[in-house]
Design an enzyme around this catalytic site. Structure first.
Site, PDB file in Angstrom:
ATOM      1  N   CYS A 115       0.784  -1.390  -0.054  1.00 56.77           N
ATOM      2  CA  CYS A 115      -0.139   0.159   0.090  1.00 56.77           C
ATOM      3  C   CYS A 115       0.737   1.370   0.089  1.00 56.77           C
ATOM      4  O   CYS A 115       0.266   2.254  -0.609  1.00 56.77           O
ATOM      5  CB  CYS A 115      -0.964   0.132   1.314  1.00 56.77           C
ATOM      6  N   HIS A 262      -3.676   7.092   1.470  1.00 52.62           N
ATOM      7  CA  HIS A 262      -4.086   5.697   0.650  1.00 52.62           C
ATOM      8  C   HIS A 262      -5.313   5.409   0.937  1.00 52.62           C
ATOM      9  O   HIS A 262      -5.760   5.516   2.246  1.00 52.62           O
ATOM     10  CB  HIS A 262      -3.049   4.694   1.223  1.00 52.62           C
ATOM     11  N   ASN A 292     -10.144  -0.486  -2.319  1.00 53.44           N
ATOM     12  CA  ASN A 292      -8.607  -0.422  -1.879  1.00 53.44           C
ATOM     13  C   ASN A 292      -7.653  -0.996  -3.102  1.00 53.44           C
ATOM     14  O   ASN A 292      -7.714  -2.418  -3.286  1.00 53.44           O
ATOM     15  CB  ASN A 292      -8.315  -1.093  -0.559  1.00 53.44           C
TER      16      ASN A 292
HETATM   17  O1  UT7 Z   1      -4.593  -1.163   2.901  1.00 48.43           O
HETATM   18  C1  UT7 Z   1      -3.542  -1.654   3.731  1.00 48.43           C
HETATM   19  C2  UT7 Z   1      -4.093  -1.248   5.214  1.00 48.43           C
HETATM   20  N1  UT7 Z   1      -5.342  -1.723   5.311  1.00 48.43           N
HETATM   21  C3  UT7 Z   1      -6.076  -1.186   6.432  1.00 48.43           C
HETATM   22  O2  UT7 Z   1      -5.886  -0.353   6.800  1.00 48.43           O
HETATM   23  C4  UT7 Z   1      -7.431  -1.940   6.820  1.00 48.43           C
HETATM   24  C5  UT7 Z   1      -7.618  -1.972   8.062  1.00 48.43           C
HETATM   25  N2  UT7 Z   1      -8.700  -2.655   8.701  1.00 48.43           N
HETATM   26  C6  UT7 Z   1     -10.046  -2.387   8.289  1.00 48.43           C
HETATM   27  O3  UT7 Z   1     -10.337  -1.823   7.586  1.00 48.43           O
HETATM   28  C7  UT7 Z   1     -11.132  -3.184   9.272  1.00 48.43           C
HETATM   29  O4  UT7 Z   1     -10.422  -3.924  10.187  1.00 48.43           O
HETATM   30  C8  UT7 Z   1     -12.059  -4.078   8.304  1.00 48.43           C
HETATM   31  C9  UT7 Z   1     -12.745  -3.505   7.326  1.00 48.43           C
HETATM   32  C10 UT7 Z   1     -10.865  -5.021   7.314  1.00 48.43           C
HETATM   33  C11 UT7 Z   1     -12.639  -4.918   9.069  1.00 48.43           C
HETATM   34  O5  UT7 Z   1     -13.532  -4.397  10.020  1.00 48.43           O
HETATM   35  P1  UT7 Z   1     -13.805  -4.564  11.462  1.00 48.43           P
HETATM   36  O6  UT7 Z   1     -14.676  -3.751  12.039  1.00 48.43           O
HETATM   37  O7  UT7 Z   1     -12.068  -4.679  11.938  1.00 48.43           O
HETATM   38  O8  UT7 Z   1     -14.318  -6.049  11.430  1.00 48.43           O
HETATM   39  P2  UT7 Z   1     -14.041  -7.468  12.029  1.00 48.43           P
HETATM   40  O9  UT7 Z   1     -12.837  -7.912  11.306  1.00 48.43           O
HETATM   41  O10 UT7 Z   1     -13.708  -7.227  13.265  1.00 48.43           O
HETATM   42  O11 UT7 Z   1     -15.325  -8.205  11.811  1.00 48.43           O
HETATM   43  C12 UT7 Z   1     -16.402  -8.184  12.609  1.00 48.43           C
HETATM   44  C13 UT7 Z   1     -17.542  -8.985  12.285  1.00 48.43           C
HETATM   45  C14 UT7 Z   1     -16.942 -10.630  12.563  1.00 48.43           C
HETATM   46  O12 UT7 Z   1     -18.113 -11.137  12.823  1.00 48.43           O
HETATM   47  P3  UT7 Z   1     -18.450 -11.778  14.509  1.00 48.43           P
HETATM   48  O13 UT7 Z   1     -17.053 -12.321  14.666  1.00 48.43           O
HETATM   49  O14 UT7 Z   1     -18.324 -10.354  15.004  1.00 48.43           O
HETATM   50  O15 UT7 Z   1     -19.469 -12.458  14.271  1.00 48.43           O
HETATM   51  C15 UT7 Z   1     -16.680 -10.688  11.040  1.00 48.43           C
HETATM   52  O16 UT7 Z   1     -16.884 -12.169  10.809  1.00 48.43           O
HETATM   53  O17 UT7 Z   1     -17.807  -8.752  10.847  1.00 48.43           O
HETATM   54  C16 UT7 Z   1     -17.598 -10.139  10.161  1.00 48.43           C
HETATM   55  N3  UT7 Z   1     -17.373  -9.711   9.010  1.00 48.43           N
HETATM   56  C17 UT7 Z   1     -18.317  -9.477   7.797  1.00 48.43           C
HETATM   57  N4  UT7 Z   1     -19.396  -9.535   8.005  1.00 48.43           N
HETATM   58  C18 UT7 Z   1     -20.367  -9.137   6.610  1.00 48.43           C
HETATM   59  C19 UT7 Z   1     -16.110  -9.565   8.261  1.00 48.43           C
HETATM   60  N5  UT7 Z   1     -16.133  -9.340   6.963  1.00 48.43           N
HETATM   61  C20 UT7 Z   1     -17.473  -9.269   6.615  1.00 48.43           C
HETATM   62  C21 UT7 Z   1     -18.168  -9.167   5.498  1.00 48.43           C
HETATM   63  N6  UT7 Z   1     -19.355  -8.925   5.525  1.00 48.43           N
HETATM   64  N7  UT7 Z   1     -17.447  -8.755   4.333  1.00 48.43           N
END
Ligand code: UT7
Length: 335
Positions: A115, A262, A292
């Site tokens: 990135c 980014h 992204n």
């Molecule tokens: O480009 C390089 C740098 N990258 C970044 O800076 C990205 C940084 N991270 C993020 O942007 C976020 O962490 C994400 C968007 C990737 C994820 O968001 P989050 O709020 O951290 O979600 P999470 O991974 O903690 O997941 C929360 C819940 C989980 O379910 P449970 O365990 O709470 O039941 C996941 O299984 O959301 C679920 N989940 C989804 N649900 C629907 C994960 N992905 C999805 C999805 N649709 N696509």
């Protein structure tokens, strides 16, 4: 010492639009979750059978940048190409672009900084120009993610985020003091390499070993991201990279005309905007439309902002990125 300034820029994204609703038909996800957590509404994914590839898209963006610079391909002295998704394991994509554009036997260097790839690539090109070695350098970021994502519910935490596309600038020698690239700031922290990673195939995981193991649960050849961990580091490191450039140049955040972060997650960009007390017109985001695109995201956003007339002569433009490695950095430009 010379300075370097952007004389041409452009971007290319595939035609094929994939909406959040489209994704909800192939995995358990939904538009509300994706928009709320990331701000993404749609992304471009190369359609199967299309001629586009990482290098082809890079070459398309590069042609636009060269034309807008008012240059000919033979005026370009060097290529710096940033991607994490090269067409081939080796050689890198820079040489493919040199060939696709029908250029002379100029040097081509690939940058592997994910990135932050475009920010690193700009810094490298800036040094070559400042020292007088080259006059016009093509700096490209291009990424073809969609072919290599786990598009099942298992991979939804990563696959809904990434999009395909490319952007390019021509960086040219200038003798105007205090204009063009003012400074670049680069950092890394390899202890977190495995928090955002694609482990194999690689020399640590040779293809014959993967085939021999024949393990359907092996997901090591899909990108893995520890989302919340990456998010926390991103907001800190983005801020540091911007502060470092402000201090180095004796500037304040209020003097930023346009911050082009980014496009990792709209929530990260909004956090940075609030932290630096920037108005909406001081930050450019387009993750809503393209997702992204990793090494391409900053240059696609920069090009689109410029096309929309959001960048004017004399503006202070700040590019900042954070990503896998971890790597992060910033570029300060007086346009
Ligand atoms: O480009 C390089 C740098 N990258 C970044 O800076 C990205 C940084 N991270 C993020 O942007 C976020 O962490 C994400 C968007 C990737 C994820 O968001 P989050 O709020 O951290 O979600 P999470 O991974 O903690 O997941 C929360 C819940 C989980 O379910 P449970 O365990 O709470 O039941 C996941 O299984 O959301 C679920 N989940 C989804 N649900 C629907 C994960 N992905 C999805 C999805 N649709 N696509």
């Amino acid at each position: 010492m010379y300075s370097s300034k952007i004389t041409g820029l452009g971007f290319y994204v595939p035609d094929n639009i994939v909406t959040n609703d489209d994704l909800s038909k192939i995995m358990e996800t939904n538009d509300a979750w994706i928009q709320e957590r990331t701000g993404i509404e749609e992304r471009r994914w190369i359609k199967k059978g299309s001629d586009d590839s990482t290098s082809v898209m890079g070459a398309k963006a590069a042609r636009i940048a060269i034309e807008r610079a008012g240059l000919d391909k033979f005026d370009i002295d060097f290529i710096v190409f940033a991607t994490l998704s090269p067409d081939m394991y080796f050689p890198g994509g820079g040489v493919e672009i040199q060939e696709m554009l029908g250029m002379d036997t100029i040097g081509a260097l690939d940058v592997r900084n994910q990135c932050s790839g475009f920010v690193y690539a700009m810094s490298v090109a800036d040094q070559f120009i400042k020292t007088g070695m080259y006059k016009n350098i093509l700096v490209i970021g291009s990424e073809y993610h969609s072919g290599g994502l786990d598009k099942t519910t298992r991979g939804r935490g990563v696959s809904v985020i990434f999009g395909d596309g490319a952007g390019a600038v021509v960086l040219s020698r200038s003798e105007e003091k205090g204009r063009g690239i003012l400074s670049t700031h680069l950092h890394s922290e390899g202890k977190h390499a495995k928090e955002l990673v694609l482990e194999g195939p690689s020399t640590a995981r040779w293809v014959p070993e993967i085939i021999e193991a024949n393990n359907p649960d092996d997901v090591s050849y899909y990108p893995y991201m520890n989302g919340q961990f990456v998010f926390k580091h991103a907001v800190t490191r983005f801020s540091e990279a911007i502060n470092e450039g402000l201090e180095y140049n004796g500037l304040t955040a209020a003097e930023i005309d346009l911050l082009v972060p980014h496009q990792a997650n709209l929530r990260i960009a909004q956090f940075i905007q609030r932290k630096f007390k920037l108005r909406d017109d001081q930050v450019y985001n387009n993750i809503m439309k393209y997702g992204n695109t990793t090494a391409a995201s900053v240059v696609i956003a920069l090009s689109e902002a410029w096309e929309k007339g959001k960048i004017n002569d004399g503006d202070l433009v700040v590019l900042a990125a954070f990503g896998s490695g971890f790597t992060w950095g910033s570029v300060f430009i007086k346009w």
